[in-house]
Design a protein around this motif. Structure first.
Motif, PDB file in Angstrom:
ATOM      1  N   VAL A   1     -34.837  -2.334  14.517  1.00 38.98           N
ATOM      2  CA  VAL A   1     -34.393  -1.967  13.215  1.00 38.98           C
ATOM      3  C   VAL A   1     -34.153  -0.595  13.423  1.00 38.98           C
ATOM      4  CG1 VAL A   1     -34.788  -1.866  10.786  1.00 38.98           C
ATOM      5  CG2 VAL A   1     -35.629  -3.872  11.960  1.00 38.98           C
ATOM      6  N   PRO A   2     -32.968  -0.269  12.820  1.00 39.09           N
ATOM      7  CA  PRO A   2     -32.417   1.096  12.932  1.00 39.09           C
ATOM      8  C   PRO A   2     -33.600   2.172  12.246  1.00 39.09           C
ATOM      9  CG  PRO A   2     -30.537  -0.226  12.213  1.00 39.09           C
ATOM     10  CD  PRO A   2     -31.847  -1.141  12.370  1.00 39.09           C
ATOM     11  N   VAL A   3     -33.608   3.331  13.037  1.00 43.04           N
ATOM     12  CA  VAL A   3     -34.593   4.318  12.299  1.00 43.04           C
ATOM     13  C   VAL A   3     -34.004   5.072  11.362  1.00 43.04           C
ATOM     14  CG1 VAL A   3     -36.372   4.113  14.209  1.00 43.04           C
ATOM     15  CG2 VAL A   3     -34.181   5.510  14.454  1.00 43.04           C
ATOM     16  N   PHE A   4     -32.755   5.093  11.383  1.00 41.54           N
ATOM     17  CA  PHE A   4     -31.699   5.700  10.510  1.00 41.54           C
ATOM     18  C   PHE A   4     -31.303   4.722   9.215  1.00 41.54           C
ATOM     19  CE2 PHE A   4     -28.992   3.802  13.573  1.00 41.54           C
ATOM     20  CZ  PHE A   4     -28.032   3.044  12.907  1.00 41.54           C
ATOM     21  N   PRO A   5     -30.829   5.417   8.195  1.00 44.15           N
ATOM     22  CA  PRO A   5     -30.416   4.550   6.959  1.00 44.15           C
ATOM     23  C   PRO A   5     -29.206   3.987   7.274  1.00 44.15           C
ATOM     24  CG  PRO A   5     -30.435   6.886   6.392  1.00 44.15           C
ATOM     25  CD  PRO A   5     -30.875   7.015   7.932  1.00 44.15           C
ATOM     26  N   GLY A   6     -29.198   2.929   8.069  1.00 41.17           N
ATOM     27  CA  GLY A   6     -27.882   2.551   8.337  1.00 41.17           C
ATOM     28  C   GLY A   6     -28.069   0.916   8.720  1.00 41.17           C
ATOM     29  N   SER A   7     -27.182   0.319   9.135  1.00 40.10           N
ATOM     30  CA  SER A   7     -27.056  -0.824   9.696  1.00 40.10           C
ATOM     31  C   SER A   7     -26.354  -1.147  10.961  1.00 40.10           C
ATOM     32  CB  SER A   7     -26.433  -2.082   8.914  1.00 40.10           C
ATOM     33  OG  SER A   7     -26.894  -2.145   7.474  1.00 40.10           O
ATOM     34  N   HIS A   8     -26.658  -1.822  11.859  1.00 41.50           N
ATOM     35  CA  HIS A   8     -26.033  -2.222  13.175  1.00 41.50           C
ATOM     36  C   HIS A   8     -24.629  -2.456  12.921  1.00 41.50           C
ATOM     37  CE1 HIS A   8     -30.200  -3.218  14.796  1.00 41.50           C
ATOM     38  NE2 HIS A   8     -29.876  -2.030  15.315  1.00 41.50           N
ATOM     39  N   ILE A   9     -24.553  -3.598  11.825  1.00 39.00           N
ATOM     40  CA  ILE A   9     -22.980  -4.051  11.643  1.00 39.00           C
ATOM     41  C   ILE A   9     -22.915  -3.993  10.077  1.00 39.00           C
ATOM     42  CG2 ILE A   9     -21.408  -6.065  11.994  1.00 39.00           C
ATOM     43  CD1 ILE A   9     -23.627  -6.983  14.455  1.00 39.00           C
ATOM     44  N   ALA A  10     -21.444  -3.687   9.895  1.00 37.94           N
ATOM     45  CA  ALA A  10     -21.054  -3.751   8.560  1.00 37.94           C
ATOM     46  C   ALA A  10     -19.773  -4.383   8.443  1.00 37.94           C
ATOM     47  CB  ALA A  10     -20.587  -2.188   7.867  1.00 37.94           C
ATOM     48  N   MET A  11     -19.638  -5.463   7.547  1.00 32.79           N
ATOM     49  CA  MET A  11     -18.474  -6.196   7.556  1.00 32.79           C
ATOM     50  C   MET A  11     -17.846  -5.872   6.086  1.00 32.79           C
ATOM     51  SD  MET A  11     -20.566  -9.549   9.032  1.00 32.79           S
ATOM     52  CE  MET A  11     -19.139 -10.660   9.193  1.00 32.79           C
ATOM     53  N   ASP A  12     -16.471  -5.717   6.103  1.00 28.73           N
ATOM     54  CA  ASP A  12     -15.612  -5.776   4.776  1.00 28.73           C
ATOM     55  C   ASP A  12     -14.827  -6.851   4.311  1.00 28.73           C
ATOM     56  OD1 ASP A  12     -13.473  -5.266   6.110  1.00 28.73           O
ATOM     57  OD2 ASP A  12     -12.980  -3.243   5.382  1.00 28.73           O
ATOM     58  N   GLY A  13     -15.057  -7.852   5.265  1.00 27.20           N
ATOM     59  CA  GLY A  13     -13.970  -9.069   5.029  1.00 27.20           C
ATOM     60  C   GLY A  13     -12.840  -9.037   5.959  1.00 27.20           C
ATOM     61  N   HIS A  14     -12.415  -7.929   6.182  1.00 31.93           N
ATOM     62  CA  HIS A  14     -11.460  -7.494   7.312  1.00 31.93           C
ATOM     63  C   HIS A  14     -11.820  -6.948   8.712  1.00 31.93           C
ATOM     64  CE1 HIS A  14      -8.669  -8.177   3.933  1.00 31.93           C
ATOM     65  NE2 HIS A  14      -9.337  -7.453   3.106  1.00 31.93           N
TER      66      HIS A  14
ATOM     67  N   HIS B   1     -18.863  -6.820   0.709  1.00 33.40           N
ATOM     68  CA  HIS B   1     -19.430  -6.204   2.196  1.00 33.40           C
ATOM     69  C   HIS B   1     -20.711  -6.843   2.505  1.00 33.40           C
ATOM     70  CE1 HIS B   1     -16.719  -3.266   0.495  1.00 33.40           C
ATOM     71  NE2 HIS B   1     -16.914  -2.156   1.503  1.00 33.40           N
ATOM     72  N   ARG B   2     -20.810  -6.921   3.735  1.00 36.42           N
ATOM     73  CA  ARG B   2     -22.083  -7.740   4.296  1.00 36.42           C
ATOM     74  C   ARG B   2     -22.662  -6.561   5.325  1.00 36.42           C
ATOM     75  NH1 ARG B   2     -21.005 -13.001   6.955  1.00 36.42           N
ATOM     76  NH2 ARG B   2     -23.272 -12.789   7.323  1.00 36.42           N
ATOM     77  N   PHE B   3     -24.052  -6.535   5.646  1.00 36.13           N
ATOM     78  CA  PHE B   3     -24.515  -5.874   6.429  1.00 36.13           C
ATOM     79  C   PHE B   3     -25.629  -6.275   7.270  1.00 36.13           C
ATOM     80  CE2 PHE B   3     -23.444  -3.447   2.662  1.00 36.13           C
ATOM     81  CZ  PHE B   3     -22.717  -2.381   3.278  1.00 36.13           C
ATOM     82  N   LEU B   4     -25.504  -6.324   8.519  1.00 35.01           N
ATOM     83  CA  LEU B   4     -26.195  -7.281   9.404  1.00 35.01           C
ATOM     84  C   LEU B   4     -26.972  -6.275  10.372  1.00 35.01           C
ATOM     85  CD1 LEU B   4     -23.525  -9.883  10.488  1.00 35.01           C
ATOM     86  CD2 LEU B   4     -25.383 -10.107   8.779  1.00 35.01           C
ATOM     87  N   ASN B   5     -27.980  -6.749  10.837  1.00 33.26           N
ATOM     88  CA  ASN B   5     -28.923  -6.030  12.076  1.00 33.26           C
ATOM     89  C   ASN B   5     -29.048  -6.849  13.272  1.00 33.26           C
ATOM     90  OD1 ASN B   5     -29.435  -3.378  11.026  1.00 33.26           O
ATOM     91  ND2 ASN B   5     -30.844  -4.259   9.665  1.00 33.26           N
ATOM     92  N   ASP B   6     -28.688  -6.437  14.273  1.00 31.68           N
ATOM     93  CA  ASP B   6     -28.816  -7.431  15.542  1.00 31.68           C
ATOM     94  C   ASP B   6     -30.218  -7.644  15.570  1.00 31.68           C
ATOM     95  OD1 ASP B   6     -29.142  -8.379  18.170  1.00 31.68           O
ATOM     96  OD2 ASP B   6     -27.430  -7.170  19.051  1.00 31.68           O
ATOM     97  N   PRO B   7     -30.650  -9.159  15.470  1.00 27.16           N
ATOM     98  CA  PRO B   7     -31.990  -9.465  15.640  1.00 27.16           C
ATOM     99  C   PRO B   7     -32.780  -9.226  17.135  1.00 27.16           C
ATOM    100  CG  PRO B   7     -30.769 -11.471  15.738  1.00 27.16           C
ATOM    101  CD  PRO B   7     -29.921 -10.254  15.408  1.00 27.16           C
ATOM    102  N   THR B   8     -31.700  -8.971  18.178  1.00 31.40           N
ATOM    103  CA  THR B   8     -32.479  -8.378  19.474  1.00 31.40           C
ATOM    104  C   THR B   8     -32.628  -6.860  19.615  1.00 31.40           C
ATOM    105  OG1 THR B   8     -30.351  -8.266  20.428  1.00 31.40           O
ATOM    106  CG2 THR B   8     -31.279 -10.351  20.287  1.00 31.40           C
ATOM    107  N   LEU B   9     -32.048  -6.265  18.712  1.00 32.01           N
ATOM    108  CA  LEU B   9     -32.406  -4.760  18.649  1.00 32.01           C
ATOM    109  C   LEU B   9     -33.498  -4.450  17.714  1.00 32.01           C
ATOM    110  CD1 LEU B   9     -28.972  -3.186  18.710  1.00 32.01           C
ATOM    111  CD2 LEU B   9     -30.405  -3.381  20.631  1.00 32.01           C
TER     112      LEU B   9
END
Length: 133
Positions: A12-25, A2-10
């Motif tokens: 940083v989330p104030v909630f405990p999460g990421s903008h984008i989560a990727m699982d390979g599929h 799993h990879r977790f990304l944050n959009d650099p133009t937004l």
């Protein structure tokens, strides 16, 4: 992996999460409102423009992660007023090929973060880097 990304133009989330989560599929994008986008609060109240702002940013987030709106398979939309669905639908449909729409759920949520009127989240198939799709 799993990879977790944050959009650099937004922000940083104030909630405990990421903008984008990727699982390979699949790519999973967190819900986004116009008030999450710098300057977007200027269009709060115009459901069509709020929808367009959010869809444009979601499109850029997908591109950042190596995909596009053509890879979207599911969308969840929350409206503060379900009576605005037809106006929102018209703006939303501009972003997809006619009759090739992803699966979707649309619900009424009386309060959205920042006073926005629409929140959209989506799931997209992660493109195969060896394919020309």
């Amino acid at each position: 992996m799993h990879r977790f990304l944050n959009d650099p133009t937004l922000a940083v989330p104030v909630f405990p999460g990421s903008h984008i989560a990727m699982d390979g599929h699949y790519l999973f994008l967190s819900g986004l409102t116009v008030t999450d986008i710098q300057g977007g609060d200027a269009v709060v109240g115009d459901i069509a423009e709020e929808t367009r702002w959010v869809m444009r940013r979601l499109s850029r987030m997908l591109e950042y992660a190596g995909a596009s709106l053509a890879h979207v398979v599911r969308v969840d939309i929350h409206l503060t007023d379900l009576d605005t669905i037809h106006t929102m639908d018209a703006a939303y449909a501009e972003f997809f090929t006619y009759h090739s729409y992803p699966a979707r759920t649309c619900t009424e949520s009386p309060r959205l973060s920042g006073g926005a009127n629409v929140e959209i989240t989506l799931m997209a198939r992660q493109p195969d880097p060896t394919s020309a799709d």
